[in-house]
Design a protein around this motif. Structure first.
Motif, PDB file in Angstrom:
ATOM      1  N   GLN A 161      34.906  46.238  47.235  1.00  0.00           N
ATOM      2  CA  GLN A 161      35.450  47.814  46.862  1.00  0.00           C
ATOM      3  C   GLN A 161      36.582  47.945  47.790  1.00  0.00           C
ATOM      4  O   GLN A 161      37.712  48.571  47.763  1.00  0.00           O
ATOM      5  CB  GLN A 161      34.139  48.612  46.953  1.00  0.00           C
ATOM      6  CG  GLN A 161      34.702  50.184  47.112  1.00  0.00           C
ATOM      7  CD  GLN A 161      33.682  50.787  46.980  1.00  0.00           C
ATOM      8  OE1 GLN A 161      32.475  50.575  47.892  1.00  0.00           O
ATOM      9  NE2 GLN A 161      33.657  51.985  46.500  1.00  0.00           N
ATOM     10  N   ARG A 162      36.217  47.328  48.924  1.00  0.00           N
ATOM     11  CA  ARG A 162      37.285  47.669  50.139  1.00  0.00           C
ATOM     12  C   ARG A 162      38.718  46.664  50.113  1.00  0.00           C
ATOM     13  O   ARG A 162      39.490  46.688  50.878  1.00  0.00           O
ATOM     14  CB  ARG A 162      36.624  47.501  51.600  1.00  0.00           C
ATOM     15  CG  ARG A 162      35.825  48.747  51.783  1.00  0.00           C
ATOM     16  CD  ARG A 162      35.363  48.457  53.384  1.00  0.00           C
ATOM     17  NE  ARG A 162      34.834  47.372  53.852  1.00  0.00           N
ATOM     18  CZ  ARG A 162      33.314  47.049  53.914  1.00  0.00           C
ATOM     19  NH1 ARG A 162      32.343  47.976  54.063  1.00  0.00           N
ATOM     20  NH2 ARG A 162      32.857  45.886  54.443  1.00  0.00           N
ATOM     21  N   GLN A 163      38.650  45.784  49.040  1.00  0.00           N
ATOM     22  CA  GLN A 163      39.545  44.920  48.704  1.00  0.00           C
ATOM     23  C   GLN A 163      39.729  43.829  49.759  1.00  0.00           C
ATOM     24  O   GLN A 163      40.919  43.783  50.053  1.00  0.00           O
ATOM     25  CB  GLN A 163      40.949  45.433  48.393  1.00  0.00           C
ATOM     26  CG  GLN A 163      40.744  46.522  47.121  1.00  0.00           C
ATOM     27  CD  GLN A 163      42.033  47.040  46.770  1.00  0.00           C
ATOM     28  OE1 GLN A 163      42.749  47.323  47.674  1.00  0.00           O
ATOM     29  NE2 GLN A 163      42.053  47.625  45.835  1.00  0.00           N
ATOM     30  N   GLU A 164      38.530  43.604  50.537  1.00  0.00           N
ATOM     31  CA  GLU A 164      38.741  42.426  51.698  1.00  0.00           C
ATOM     32  C   GLU A 164      38.535  41.175  50.966  1.00  0.00           C
ATOM     33  O   GLU A 164      38.957  40.196  51.601  1.00  0.00           O
ATOM     34  CB  GLU A 164      37.622  42.655  52.641  1.00  0.00           C
ATOM     35  CG  GLU A 164      37.888  44.290  53.593  1.00  0.00           C
ATOM     36  CD  GLU A 164      36.682  44.451  54.562  1.00  0.00           C
ATOM     37  OE1 GLU A 164      35.989  43.395  54.601  1.00  0.00           O
ATOM     38  OE2 GLU A 164      36.605  45.613  54.582  1.00  0.00           O
ATOM     39  N   ILE A 165      38.062  41.280  49.816  1.00  0.00           N
ATOM     40  CA  ILE A 165      37.924  39.694  49.128  1.00  0.00           C
ATOM     41  C   ILE A 165      38.285  39.949  47.644  1.00  0.00           C
ATOM     42  O   ILE A 165      38.042  40.938  47.080  1.00  0.00           O
ATOM     43  CB  ILE A 165      36.566  39.397  49.200  1.00  0.00           C
ATOM     44  CG1 ILE A 165      35.439  40.315  48.708  1.00  0.00           C
ATOM     45  CG2 ILE A 165      36.182  38.902  50.617  1.00  0.00           C
ATOM     46  CD1 ILE A 165      33.955  39.646  48.833  1.00  0.00           C
TER      47      ILE A 165
END
Length: 161
Positions: free
Chosen positions: A97-101
């Motif tokens: 969701q946090r666009q870390e992966i």
């Protein structure tokens, strides 16, 4: 007695009785992972001083997770320790969701690399859900640790009073 449930042959600890479809002797079955879901043929109720579950819970069929957990926890005696090392689904979702992966990484974390068709991960749990399972079964939580290192995994330990 100490027992280790795993599908990873790299986890062969000297002082542990290893239950794994990759470590003989295992029972012949149409499902090579069946030796993990029910330990009645391996241990008596309350026989274990310690049960470590490393890379095993994720391979249990979703319909058998609750029954398997109850079976495993029943094998731990009073004063005994249960330890889980698992992928945390909630943490994976938060990182996505946090666009870390990216989506490919999410799928790899949840389902594994799928190089061996016999050992596909079948489910994923969140740390809080497993905590509730242990508490409901009467265990006291002694360690609850989310460790990342990019893998979104947790260690959970509980003792049966």
């Amino acid at each position: 007695m100490k027992a280790l449930l795993t599908v990873n042959p790299n986890y062969l600890y000297e002082d542990y009785r290893v239950i794994s479809p990759l470590v003989p002797p295992w029972k012949a079955s149409t499902d090579p992972l069946a030796c993990l879901s029910n330990l009645d043929s391996e241990f008596d109720i309350g026989e274990l001083d310690e049960l470590s579950v490393l890379d095993a819970l994720e391979y249990i069929h979703p319909a058998l997770v609750d029954a398997s957990l109850q079976n495993w926890l029943g094998k731990v005696g009073h004063g005994g320790l249960v330890r889980f090392d698992c992928v945390d689904l909630r943490e994976i979702c938060l990182k996505f969701q946090r666009q870390e992966i990216d989506l490919n990484t999410v799928n790899l974390m949840i389902y594994g690399d799928q190089t061996n068709p016999l050992f596909l991960r079948r489910n994923a749990l969140a740390l809080n859900d497993l905590v509730m399972c242990l508490v409901t079964a009467g265990f006291t939580i002694t360690k609850r640790h989310l460790y990342d290192g990019g893998h979104c995994r947790f260690i959970l330990e509980g003792v049966r009073p």
